[in-house]
Design a protein around this motif. Structure first.
Motif, mmCIF file in Angstrom:
data_model
loop_
_atom_site.group_PDB
_atom_site.id
_atom_site.type_symbol
_atom_site.label_atom_id
_atom_site.label_comp_id
_atom_site.label_asym_id
_atom_site.label_seq_id
_atom_site.Cartn_x
_atom_site.Cartn_y
_atom_site.Cartn_z
ATOM 1 N N LEU A 279 0.848 -1.210 0.000
ATOM 2 C CA LEU A 279 0.000 0.000 0.000
ATOM 3 C C LEU A 279 0.878 1.252 0.000
ATOM 4 C CD1 LEU A 279 -2.851 1.297 0.233
ATOM 5 C CD2 LEU A 279 -2.543 1.280 2.692
ATOM 6 N N ASP A 283 0.893 1.774 -3.786
ATOM 7 C CA ASP A 283 -0.470 2.274 -3.642
ATOM 8 C C ASP A 283 -1.512 1.239 -4.087
ATOM 9 O OD1 ASP A 283 -2.229 4.198 -2.811
ATOM 10 O OD2 ASP A 283 -2.356 5.185 -4.754
ATOM 11 N N ALA A 285 -3.971 -1.960 -2.816
ATOM 12 C CA ALA A 285 -4.556 -2.644 -1.660
ATOM 13 C C ALA A 285 -4.816 -4.091 -2.040
ATOM 14 C CB ALA A 285 -5.831 -1.954 -1.250
ATOM 15 N N SER A 294 -6.804 2.219 3.037
ATOM 16 C CA SER A 294 -6.520 3.164 1.941
ATOM 17 C C SER A 294 -7.651 4.165 1.773
ATOM 18 C CB SER A 294 -6.272 2.404 0.638
ATOM 19 O OG SER A 294 -7.465 1.803 0.209
#
Lengths: 400, 118
Positions: A279, A283, A285, A294
């Motif tokens: 994450l 970035d 999930a 997030s």
């Protein structure tokens, strides 16, 4: 702020006990509830506190979920592989030892992962862009590899994989079904195993409280393999701890139940920690808890990330202590309770949750998934091939 | 019950069940809603709405636009490349799942159809 975070860790660990010990009650559900309550909660506490609560719960869950898996034969999808070796030790009166092996694996793996995090961050950052376009092909190759590792019947393993994929496609395309994963996974990996346990009329022998005896050298080898595989699999969609455990155990010619439990415990927890790293670095999930984090954290800074790692470590120590003590209680209670009645009680409880959250259509999905989930057990085929229910829809999403 | 018989029953139930679920997925149409009637009860379910595009924002790999009917408006998120040109003032129908972002309901589009080019 520090006090707020410590309280969040403690509440998270407590919630993790409940989700870990209750078959069918997934951490995603609690994370979604925390997210639903976030507009109200954010008036009093910061987004990072809610995220730390979710992290503490998720880490504790990965320690505690070994208990229903080993003592009750009712695992969640991440623990399906620990059922057989765990059950074997339980029937030898060594259920406590089995649980402690997974807990030692989990704790050691968290510490090792945090030590190598400075290396993992650039590794994930560099590797992900290179493999991003090849994810569906990597998933296809990994799945075929797992099918080729099936000893009993590769053809049945392939059929189970393809049929579970078709089931997954059907379930994810039902327009009015809420929470599709709940009835699908509860049926495939929860209730089906309980029904098989019921039909086998298992009698649990008295349990001994003995500490596991493991060799340092062999443990380091097993944990290293688990760590490397988790680092590779942790940021791939659809590849969960069960698949990673098979891949990680493949370099070993023969792996004993003890070391397999150590490995599966380690991978189960590491995949969760790696998902926090994924994450922060790419970035992405990779599981329900991280999706909610997030959403709650608009932007994840380096200091937030350090707090996440520290919370993971503190939670892991608390969870280890909790697992040790709760396993002792389970060991003394398991022979006193009526196992058959307990299984029926759990089946009714999970069914009630499914009806409440997913409605009649969810119940239909659960019944069909349960019937399908019994098939590999009767054929003697590993249940991890049923993860096709997630892997095949992910492959199609990328390819179509 | 012997294992062979149980295996047959489970296999037949699961294969028929999978076909049943595929048929339900194929033939059941998402429920049509006026935008004003969408609440968080519809979260995670697939619905259908119709309206006019009022505001759009093109982001890399993502198209965001507001859809307005005669009751209210909602943000539509189109993640994948839809092979249609969407412009301001177009009447379209959107099928997708209701989601929540920053405490506001939005619809994640699975299917977009242009009703007319007015």
């Amino acid at each position: 702020m520090i006090l707020e975070i410590l309280i969040a860790i403690l509440i998270g660990c407590f919630t993790g006990i409940i989700t870990g010990l209750t078959p069918g009650l997934h951490i995603n559900l609690i994370a979604v509830l925390a997210f639903s309550a976030s507009p109200f909660l954010l008036e009093f506490i910061s987004p990072i506190t809610i995220s730390v609560f979710i992290i503490a719960m998720s880490i504790t869950h990965t320690f505690l979920d070994a208990l229903p898996s080993i003592f009750l034969g009712a695992p969640d999808s991440d623990q399906i592989l620990s059922v057989l070796p765990g059950h074997r030790l339980l029937l030898e009166g060594r259920g406590y030892e089995a649980v402690m092996l997974t807990a030692i694996g989990s704790l050691a793996a968290v510490i090792l992962t945090l030590i190598i995090t400075p290396l993992l961050i650039p590794f994930v950052k560099l590797t992900y862009p290179l493999i991003k376009d090849y994810i569906p092909y990597i998933l296809i190759i990994s799945s075929l590899f797992l099918i080729s590792k099936e000893h009993k019947s590769k053809l049945w393993a392939l059929l189970i994989f393809l049929l579970s994929g078709t089931l997954g496609i059907a379930v994810f395309n039902l327009p009015t079904l809420k929470q599709p994963l709940l009835p699908l996974l509860s049926g495939l990996f929860g209730i089906s195993i309980l029904i098989v346990s019921l039909s086998e009329k298992t009698k649990i022998p008295p349990q001994r409280i003995t500490n596991p005896k493991i060799e340092k050298k062999e443990s380091v080898k097993v944990l290293s393999s688990g760590l490397i595989t988790s680092s590779l699999c942790g940021f791939l969609p659809g590849i969960g701890p069960a698949e990673a455990a098979i891949i990680a155990s493949s370099p070993f010619k023969k792996i004993s139940s003890e070391y397999f439990l150590l490995l599966s415990g380690a991978i189960n927890t590491v995949v969760m920690v790696i998902s926090f790293i994924a994450l922060y670095t790419i970035d992405k999930a990779r599981n329900g808890s991280v999706v909610i984090i997030s959403k709650i954290m608009e932007k994840l800074t380096f200091s937030d990330f350090i707090i996440f790692l520290a919370a993971s470590l503190v939670s892991a120590f608390i969870a280890y202590y909790l697992t040790k003590n709760i396993a002792k209680i389970f060991s003394s209670l398991i022979t006193k309770i009526n196992y058959q009645k307990l299984c029926i009680g759990i089946i009714l409880f999970v069914t009630a949750i499914v009806i409440t959250l997913a409605g009649p259509l969810g119940l239909l999905v659960m019944v069909i998934s349960t019937a399908f989930g019994i098939v590999p057990s009767l054929l003697g085929i590993a249940k991890n091939h049923m993860m096709g229910c997630l892997i095949i829809p992910v492959i199609l999403y990328f390819l179509l | 019950m012997n294992e062979k018989r149980l295996l047959k029953i489970c296999l037949v139930t699961s294969i028929l069940g999978i076909f049943l679920l595929l048929s339900i997925a194929e033939f059941s149409q998402p429920k049509f809603y006026q935008i004003n009637d969408i609440t968080d009860k519809q979260l995670d379910t697939q619905i259908k709405i119709e309206g006019t595009i009022t505001k759009s924002k093109d982001l890399p790999g993502l198209l965001l636009f507001d859809l307005k009917d005669n009751t209210s408006k909602i943000t539509v998120v189109a993640f994948k490349d839809f092979q249609i040109n969407l412009t301001h003032g177009q009447n379209i129908s959107v099928t997708g799942k209701i989601a929540e972002y920053n405490n506001v309901l939005e619809i994640i589009a699975d299917e977009i159809t242009i009703k007319d080019d007015s």
